[in-house]
Design a protein around this motif. Structure first.
Motif, mmCIF file in Angstrom:
data_model
loop_
_atom_site.group_PDB
_atom_site.id
_atom_site.type_symbol
_atom_site.label_atom_id
_atom_site.label_comp_id
_atom_site.label_asym_id
_atom_site.label_seq_id
_atom_site.Cartn_x
_atom_site.Cartn_y
_atom_site.Cartn_z
ATOM 1 N N ASN A 10 -2.173 0.023 -4.665
ATOM 2 C CA ASN A 10 -0.946 -0.268 -5.410
ATOM 3 C C ASN A 10 -0.651 0.815 -6.442
ATOM 4 O OD1 ASN A 10 -0.426 -2.626 -4.003
ATOM 5 N ND2 ASN A 10 -1.520 -3.926 -5.457
ATOM 6 N N LEU A 11 -1.695 1.314 -7.107
ATOM 7 C CA LEU A 11 -1.489 2.393 -8.065
ATOM 8 C C LEU A 11 -0.992 3.654 -7.369
ATOM 9 C CD1 LEU A 11 -4.638 1.985 -10.371
ATOM 10 C CD2 LEU A 11 -2.259 1.526 -11.004
ATOM 11 N N ARG A 12 -1.569 3.970 -6.233
ATOM 12 C CA ARG A 12 -1.157 5.167 -5.497
ATOM 13 C C ARG A 12 0.305 5.086 -5.067
ATOM 14 N NH1 ARG A 12 -5.065 8.693 -4.164
ATOM 15 N NH2 ARG A 12 -7.250 8.035 -4.397
ATOM 16 N N GLN A 13 0.756 3.896 -4.738
ATOM 17 C CA GLN A 13 2.140 3.728 -4.319
ATOM 18 C C GLN A 13 3.124 3.874 -5.478
ATOM 19 O OE1 GLN A 13 2.371 -0.055 -2.330
ATOM 20 N NE2 GLN A 13 0.935 0.533 -0.713
ATOM 21 N N GLN A 14 2.677 3.561 -6.684
ATOM 22 C CA GLN A 14 3.593 3.516 -7.820
ATOM 23 C C GLN A 14 3.547 4.746 -8.729
ATOM 24 O OE1 GLN A 14 3.737 -0.219 -9.992
ATOM 25 N NE2 GLN A 14 2.959 -1.359 -8.240
ATOM 26 N N ILE A 15 2.463 5.517 -8.666
ATOM 27 C CA ILE A 15 2.345 6.683 -9.537
ATOM 28 C C ILE A 15 2.903 7.917 -8.832
ATOM 29 C CG2 ILE A 15 0.771 8.158 -10.838
ATOM 30 C CD1 ILE A 15 -1.192 5.841 -10.944
ATOM 31 N N SER A 16 3.694 8.669 -9.537
ATOM 32 C CA SER A 16 4.207 9.934 -9.018
ATOM 33 C C SER A 16 3.638 11.082 -9.852
ATOM 34 C CB SER A 16 5.743 9.955 -9.067
ATOM 35 O OG SER A 16 6.200 9.772 -10.395
#
Length: 206
Positions: free
Chosen positions: A107-113
């Motif tokens: 979930n973090l990987r999907q939301q952090i740019s």
């Protein structure tokens, strides 16, 4: 023995694993000093820029707490038990309930740019929780850092020496303390605590 996911692999890739103190025995004593190992929690190292708004919003959304920006602090989600600790200006330690690390990481990987990294270090660390009237005495004889409440309030976390090892000392609430220790130091810390805690009628549960 417990089944745990293999680092960054998905659920279903579980293997049998032993806690770092699986080969040690519990010590039955009194209630003045109680130490309990909490093995198999999720431990993630998150790195990124502190001014990255997507990183801060992702941590709040996924973990449910604000990203701590103040040195030597950590924040605890009292509902889930998850926590985020400041390690350096661009590094944080996330400790999560067992089995949640894969989902949280994804979930973090999907939301952090932008530029960031997430590493699962759960296989190399364990957490000891300490409570009782004699915790201060044990910590005082085990480390050089001043753990008096005037210098170590709730919400503080410090990486320091513990006997001849290193550890992270954390204070999540008024009644409890935590030690985050490396797997390679676990046996040594167990032996040190059982010896140093003998005069306090130590109870150690593994």
């Amino acid at each position: 023995m417990s089944k745990v996911a293999v680092f960054n692999q998905c659920p279903g890739s579980e293997v049998m694993a032993e806690s770092p103190l699986a080969h040690q025995s519990s010590v039955k004593g009194g209630r003045a000093l109680i130490v309990t190992e909490h093995a198999f929690l999720g431990h993630l190292i998150l790195r990124g820029q502190a001014d990255n708004e997507s990183l801060k919003s992702a941590v709040l959304s996924v973990v449910g707490v604000e990203l701590p920006l103040q040195p030597l602090t950590f924040v605890l989600n009292e509902t889930t038990g998850a926590s985020v600790q400041w390690l350096s200006p661009d590094e944080w330690l996330l400790i999560l309930p067992a089995g949640q690390e894969y989902e949280v990481e994804q979930n973090l990987r999907q939301q952090i740019s932008g530029h960031f990294s997430i590493v699962n270090v759960g296989g190399g660390q364990t957490l000891l929780r300490l409570k009782g009237d004699k915790v201060f005495d044990l910590l005082s004889k085990s480390c050089v850092y001043d753990v008096h409440e005037r210098n170590f309030p709730v919400g503080k976390a410090v990486a320091t020496t513990f006997a001849k090892a290193t550890a992270i000392i954390r204070r999540p609430n008024e009644q409890e303390w935590e030690l985050v220790i490396r797997r390679s130091f676990a046996d040594y810390c167990y032996r040190w605590i059982t010896d140093a805690g003998r005069e306090f009628d130590l109870t150690f549960t593994v």
